[in-house]
Enzyme design. Structure first.
Site, short mmCIF file in Angstrom:
data_model
loop_
_atom_site.label_atom_id
_atom_site.label_comp_id
_atom_site.label_asym_id
_atom_site.label_seq_id
_atom_site.Cartn_x
_atom_site.Cartn_y
_atom_site.Cartn_z
N TYR A 37 44.50 36.09 46.99
CA TYR A 37 44.14 34.83 47.67
C TYR A 37 45.34 34.19 48.36
CZ TYR A 37 39.82 34.97 44.86
OH TYR A 37 38.63 35.33 44.29
N LYS A 70 43.12 47.06 37.27
CA LYS A 70 42.58 48.16 38.07
C LYS A 70 43.74 49.08 38.42
CE LYS A 70 39.23 50.17 40.41
NZ LYS A 70 38.16 50.89 39.71
N ASP A 126 36.06 47.33 36.30
CA ASP A 126 34.66 47.75 36.46
C ASP A 126 33.98 47.90 35.10
OD1 ASP A 126 36.72 49.59 36.58
OD2 ASP A 126 35.88 50.78 38.22
N ASP A 131 38.11 35.43 38.88
CA ASP A 131 37.10 34.66 39.63
C ASP A 131 35.74 35.34 39.53
OD1 ASP A 131 35.82 32.98 41.37
OD2 ASP A 131 36.94 33.57 43.16
N ASP A 163 32.05 34.45 36.59
CA ASP A 163 30.69 34.05 36.97
C ASP A 163 29.63 34.78 36.12
OD1 ASP A 163 31.64 32.34 38.97
OD2 ASP A 163 30.03 32.89 40.36
MG MG Z 1 34.35 31.53 41.70
#
Ligand code: MG
Ligand code: NAI
Length: 348
Positions: free
Chosen positions: A130, A179, A210, A234, A238
């Site tokens: 990001y 990863k 994964d 992030d 969720d």
């Molecule tokens: Mg988010």
């Protein structure tokens, strides 16, 4: 002299203002009940700030936050949040995922799979893809875009120490999500294991991202603390929304080294339901609990948790929790009002 706290509210856009309003109401009521003085000041970020001052995160907002006891954040769709996190070096993002007793049947998983789940995501928040170099360009093969994932070793080490400390104070298991099979230049696993030498009571395991996504859905009880970089943290957190019943239930705290923090739900602006008054405010109210805990106000924090549990036990549900049968549909305002009433009764 009574303690006093200054909170900066940054509602942002979409459902941000709705859930922040609910949380401020609850916090103000708690301050009265608990006898601490509270000043809430409002600042602008995101689209509103851009329209007013030409910047998503204006200097004026940064200055307002400076020296505050906490930032209560809504959500933005445009920009400003990354700059805000970077400005205050909020590199620690804590995202607890714990189902509420009254809502076990709202999980995407069967109740027996979800009962007892208690996960803490520790997500690195001010680096990674990001924040790396990005852009669009063109060469002989055509137009292209790029984002760069870059981590200094010290950035991984410092967030690892936080995650290890958290694991030590909980059940002693830290899962490092990575990863490295495809991204071997950023050695999360070995750096975390080196830091873990100072935490002999913590078991460190590594898991590819994964597989982690699958394991979170298959058997979430196996996890205690999950440490992840910015992008993976992030995305994976969720999944917690589906585990507990709604994304609207999950809180987070973003802290810097000195313990100063920003408190928000993990969801975004939810444009599909914005402006209708039906957003679930419990994620942001949960973030208020985290802020109170960070201030050491444990009694106020546990009262708030209990008030929320009592309202849910009485059957009130926002629409994201798909109310059925005896359950009573409540909008954000009603739910907030009920929580305030329960708080008063707890204080009697
Ligand atoms: Mg988010
Ligand atoms: P979202 O988290 O806003 O919504 C995903 C789904 O969950 C939607 O169906 C929404 O209605 C539902 N939902 C979310 N919060 C809810 C609540 N409190 N009550 C009831 N239902 C709720 O994610 P989405 O739609 O992918 O992103 C929308 C915008 O939000 C994007 O522009 C994104 O960049 C931004 N965003 C901002 C964040 C922040 O400011 N910290 C964090 C995440 C996304």
């Amino acid at each position: 002299m009574s303690e006093s706290y200054r909170v900066v509210a940054l509602p942002g856009e979409g459902i941000g203002p709705e859930v922040v309003e609910a949380s401020v109401k609850v916090l103000q009521h708690l301050a009265k009940l608990e006898g601490f003085s509270l000043v809430v000041e409002y600042g602008s970020i995101g689209e509103l700030a851009f329209n007013e001052e030409g910047k998503f995160f204006p200097l004026r907002t940064a200055q307002l936050c400076e020296g505050a006891d906490g930032i209560l954040f809504g959500a933005v769709a445009t920009g400003g949040i990354l700059e805000l996190r970077r400005h205050f070096d909020f590199f620690i993002n804590l995202r607890p995922v714990r189902p509420l007793a009254a809502l076990l049947d709202k999980s995407s998983l069967q109740p027996h799979k979800i009962q007892g789940v208690d996960i803490l995501f520790v997500r690195e928040l001010v680096s990674g893809i990001y924040f790396g170099r990005s852009g669009r360009s063109e060469d002989e093969d055509g137009s292209y875009g790029y984002h760069t994932m870059k981590y200094y070793d010290w950035q991984i080490r410092r967030v690892a120490r936080v995650a290890l400390g958290k694991a030590r104070s909980r059940r002693g298991l830290l899962t490092v999500v990575h990863k490295e099979n495809a991204l071997p230049q950023i050695p999360w696993c070995s750096l975390v294991r080196e830091e873990a030498e100072n935490f002999p009571d913590v078991i460190v395991e590594s898991m590819l991202v994964d597989n982690s996504a699958m394991q979170l859905v298959r058997d979430p009880k196996q996890f205690d603390v999950i440490l992840a970089g910015n992008l993976f943290g992030d995305i994976l957190s969720d999944i917690g929304g589906a585990l507990v019943g709604s994304l609207g239930l999950l809180p987070s705290a973003s802290l810097n080294e000195s313990g100063f923090g920003l408190y928000e739900a993990i969801h975004g602006t939810a444009p599909d339901i914005a402006g209708k008054g039906i957003a679930n405010p419990l994620g942001t109210i949960g973030a208020v609990v985290m802020m109170l805990q960070q201030w050491g106000k444990t009694h106020a924090a546990s009262s708030l948790v209990e008030a929320v549990e009592r309202v849910l036990a009485r059957g009130y549900r926002t629409v994201d929790l798909a109310p059925q049968g005896e359950e009573i549909v409540a909008n954000a305002e009603t739910l907030t009002e009920l929580i305030v009433q329960e708080l008063s009764e707890l204080g009697d």
